[in-house]
Design an enzyme around this catalytic site. Sequence first.
Site, PDB file in Angstrom:
ATOM      1  N   LYS A  64       0.815  -1.217   0.000  1.00 27.85           N
ATOM      2  CA  LYS A  64       0.000   0.000   0.000  1.00 27.85           C
ATOM      3  C   LYS A  64       0.857   1.279   0.000  1.00 27.85           C
ATOM      4  O   LYS A  64       2.064   1.228   0.269  1.00 27.85           O
ATOM      5  CB  LYS A  64      -0.937  -0.034   1.212  1.00 27.85           C
ATOM      6  CG  LYS A  64      -1.947  -1.191   1.148  1.00 27.85           C
ATOM      7  CD  LYS A  64      -2.992  -1.078   2.251  1.00 27.85           C
ATOM      8  CE  LYS A  64      -3.986  -2.224   2.181  1.00 27.85           C
ATOM      9  NZ  LYS A  64      -5.057  -2.100   3.204  1.00 27.85           N
ATOM     10  N   TYR A 123     -12.717  -1.023  -4.131  1.00 24.32           N
ATOM     11  CA  TYR A 123     -13.249  -1.237  -2.777  1.00 24.32           C
ATOM     12  C   TYR A 123     -14.770  -1.087  -2.712  1.00 24.32           C
ATOM     13  O   TYR A 123     -15.315  -0.886  -1.617  1.00 24.32           O
ATOM     14  CB  TYR A 123     -12.582  -0.277  -1.797  1.00 24.32           C
ATOM     15  CG  TYR A 123     -11.161  -0.675  -1.446  1.00 24.32           C
ATOM     16  CD1 TYR A 123     -10.901  -1.815  -0.682  1.00 24.32           C
ATOM     17  CD2 TYR A 123     -10.077   0.073  -1.885  1.00 24.32           C
ATOM     18  CE1 TYR A 123      -9.610  -2.194  -0.360  1.00 24.32           C
ATOM     19  CE2 TYR A 123      -8.770  -0.294  -1.566  1.00 24.32           C
ATOM     20  CZ  TYR A 123      -8.547  -1.429  -0.803  1.00 24.32           C
ATOM     21  OH  TYR A 123      -7.267  -1.809  -0.486  1.00 24.32           O
ATOM     22  N   PHE A 126     -15.620   3.546   6.972  1.00 27.24           N
ATOM     23  CA  PHE A 126     -14.241   3.895   6.637  1.00 27.24           C
ATOM     24  C   PHE A 126     -13.998   3.983   5.127  1.00 27.24           C
ATOM     25  O   PHE A 126     -12.869   4.243   4.692  1.00 27.24           O
ATOM     26  CB  PHE A 126     -13.276   2.879   7.270  1.00 27.24           C
ATOM     27  CG  PHE A 126     -13.533   1.438   6.899  1.00 27.24           C
ATOM     28  CD1 PHE A 126     -13.059   0.897   5.716  1.00 27.24           C
ATOM     29  CD2 PHE A 126     -14.250   0.607   7.760  1.00 27.24           C
ATOM     30  CE1 PHE A 126     -13.285  -0.422   5.386  1.00 27.24           C
ATOM     31  CE2 PHE A 126     -14.478  -0.724   7.443  1.00 27.24           C
ATOM     32  CZ  PHE A 126     -13.996  -1.233   6.246  1.00 27.24           C
ATOM     33  N   ARG A 167      -2.592 -14.519   4.679  1.00 27.26           N
ATOM     34  CA  ARG A 167      -3.231 -13.674   5.701  1.00 27.26           C
ATOM     35  C   ARG A 167      -2.548 -13.835   7.057  1.00 27.26           C
ATOM     36  O   ARG A 167      -2.394 -12.876   7.808  1.00 27.26           O
ATOM     37  CB  ARG A 167      -4.739 -13.936   5.748  1.00 27.26           C
ATOM     38  CG  ARG A 167      -5.426 -13.238   4.558  1.00 27.26           C
ATOM     39  CD  ARG A 167      -6.879 -13.567   4.447  1.00 27.26           C
ATOM     40  NE  ARG A 167      -7.708 -12.881   5.423  1.00 27.26           N
ATOM     41  CZ  ARG A 167      -8.151 -11.618   5.307  1.00 27.26           C
ATOM     42  NH1 ARG A 167      -7.791 -10.887   4.269  1.00 27.26           N
ATOM     43  NH2 ARG A 167      -8.934 -11.105   6.212  1.00 27.26           N
ATOM     44  N   THR A 181      -5.542  -7.144  10.371  1.00 25.76           N
ATOM     45  CA  THR A 181      -5.821  -5.873   9.674  1.00 25.76           C
ATOM     46  C   THR A 181      -5.346  -4.679  10.502  1.00 25.76           C
ATOM     47  O   THR A 181      -4.775  -3.730   9.976  1.00 25.76           O
ATOM     48  CB  THR A 181      -7.346  -5.755   9.415  1.00 25.76           C
ATOM     49  OG1 THR A 181      -7.760  -6.918   8.700  1.00 25.76           O
ATOM     50  CG2 THR A 181      -7.678  -4.518   8.600  1.00 25.76           C
ATOM     51  N   ARG A 186       2.567  -6.675   8.863  1.00 22.75           N
ATOM     52  CA  ARG A 186       1.911  -5.503   9.455  1.00 22.75           C
ATOM     53  C   ARG A 186       2.506  -5.135  10.812  1.00 22.75           C
ATOM     54  O   ARG A 186       2.609  -3.948  11.142  1.00 22.75           O
ATOM     55  CB  ARG A 186       0.404  -5.739   9.537  1.00 22.75           C
ATOM     56  CG  ARG A 186      -0.273  -5.580   8.169  1.00 22.75           C
ATOM     57  CD  ARG A 186      -1.698  -6.030   8.193  1.00 22.75           C
ATOM     58  NE  ARG A 186      -2.417  -5.706   6.965  1.00 22.75           N
ATOM     59  CZ  ARG A 186      -3.489  -6.364   6.562  1.00 22.75           C
ATOM     60  NH1 ARG A 186      -3.970  -7.380   7.260  1.00 22.75           N
ATOM     61  NH2 ARG A 186      -4.100  -6.011   5.445  1.00 22.75           N
ATOM     62  N   ASN A 237      -2.027   0.279   6.703  1.00 22.86           N
ATOM     63  CA  ASN A 237      -1.632  -1.036   7.220  1.00 22.86           C
ATOM     64  C   ASN A 237      -0.746  -1.827   6.259  1.00 22.86           C
ATOM     65  O   ASN A 237      -0.705  -3.055   6.303  1.00 22.86           O
ATOM     66  CB  ASN A 237      -2.845  -1.840   7.709  1.00 22.86           C
ATOM     67  CG  ASN A 237      -3.764  -2.264   6.596  1.00 22.86           C
ATOM     68  OD1 ASN A 237      -3.615  -1.828   5.460  1.00 22.86           O
ATOM     69  ND2 ASN A 237      -4.723  -3.121   6.905  1.00 22.86           N
ATOM     70  N   HIS A 288      -2.154  -5.541   1.558  1.00 18.12           N
ATOM     71  CA  HIS A 288      -3.468  -6.172   1.414  1.00 18.12           C
ATOM     72  C   HIS A 288      -3.273  -7.649   1.092  1.00 18.12           C
ATOM     73  O   HIS A 288      -2.323  -8.017   0.405  1.00 18.12           O
ATOM     74  CB  HIS A 288      -4.233  -5.511   0.264  1.00 18.12           C
ATOM     75  CG  HIS A 288      -5.470  -6.241  -0.146  1.00 18.12           C
ATOM     76  ND1 HIS A 288      -6.652  -6.125   0.548  1.00 18.12           N
ATOM     77  CD2 HIS A 288      -5.711  -7.111  -1.164  1.00 18.12           C
ATOM     78  CE1 HIS A 288      -7.567  -6.886  -0.032  1.00 18.12           C
ATOM     79  NE2 HIS A 288      -7.029  -7.490  -1.068  1.00 18.12           N
ATOM     80  N   GLU A 326      -9.952  -9.592  -7.669  1.00 18.28           N
ATOM     81  CA  GLU A 326      -8.959  -8.529  -7.442  1.00 18.28           C
ATOM     82  C   GLU A 326      -7.796  -8.636  -8.434  1.00 18.28           C
ATOM     83  O   GLU A 326      -7.328  -7.625  -8.970  1.00 18.28           O
ATOM     84  CB  GLU A 326      -8.466  -8.601  -5.988  1.00 18.28           C
ATOM     85  CG  GLU A 326      -9.565  -8.225  -4.999  1.00 18.28           C
ATOM     86  CD  GLU A 326      -9.249  -8.575  -3.546  1.00 18.28           C
ATOM     87  OE1 GLU A 326     -10.101  -8.301  -2.691  1.00 18.28           O
ATOM     88  OE2 GLU A 326      -8.150  -9.095  -3.263  1.00 18.28           O
TER      89      GLU A 326
END
Length: 139
Positions: free
Chosen positions: A11, A51, A59, A87, A93, A104, A114, A117, A128
Amino acid sequence: MATNRTFTMIKPDAVANGHAGAILDRIIKAGYKVVALKYTKLSAETAGQFYAVHSERPFYKDLVSFMSQGPIYAAILEKDNAIEDFRKFIGATDPAKADAGTIRADFAKSIDANAIHGSDSDENAAIEGNFFFSNFERF
Ligand code: CMP
């Protein structure tokens, strides 16, 4: 059917902070094959589309603004059990809740910024990945 593929984005916060190389290195050393990779930047419009599933969440506006503020790396990754393993590898998250040693925990500052993704299902990984990559960009 499990595809053994996941989709990721490094990100804007992690790219701006100079962590993209270290994160990509960790991903590859953890055994993920890079099937597709792109350095790009989402516009507010494309981030909003990506998104859209979160469009009713409180958010959403901040998320779209954050994700369109600077360049990202987008990638499709392949490994056995890719969705679940990736993950766990990136951590929760909210980085405050991420296990030590995860991406993270080591690179993220907040639930918005964060760092990375990871797709939450095979279906979303395909959606995606298709958002960013054509069939001529996967190897
Ligand atoms: P990610 O799962 O990659 O995609 C959706 C993003 O929304 C998520 O990362 C967070 O960065 C952001 N976000 C902000 N607030 C929340 C929240 N309360 N719950 C889930 N995601 C949130």
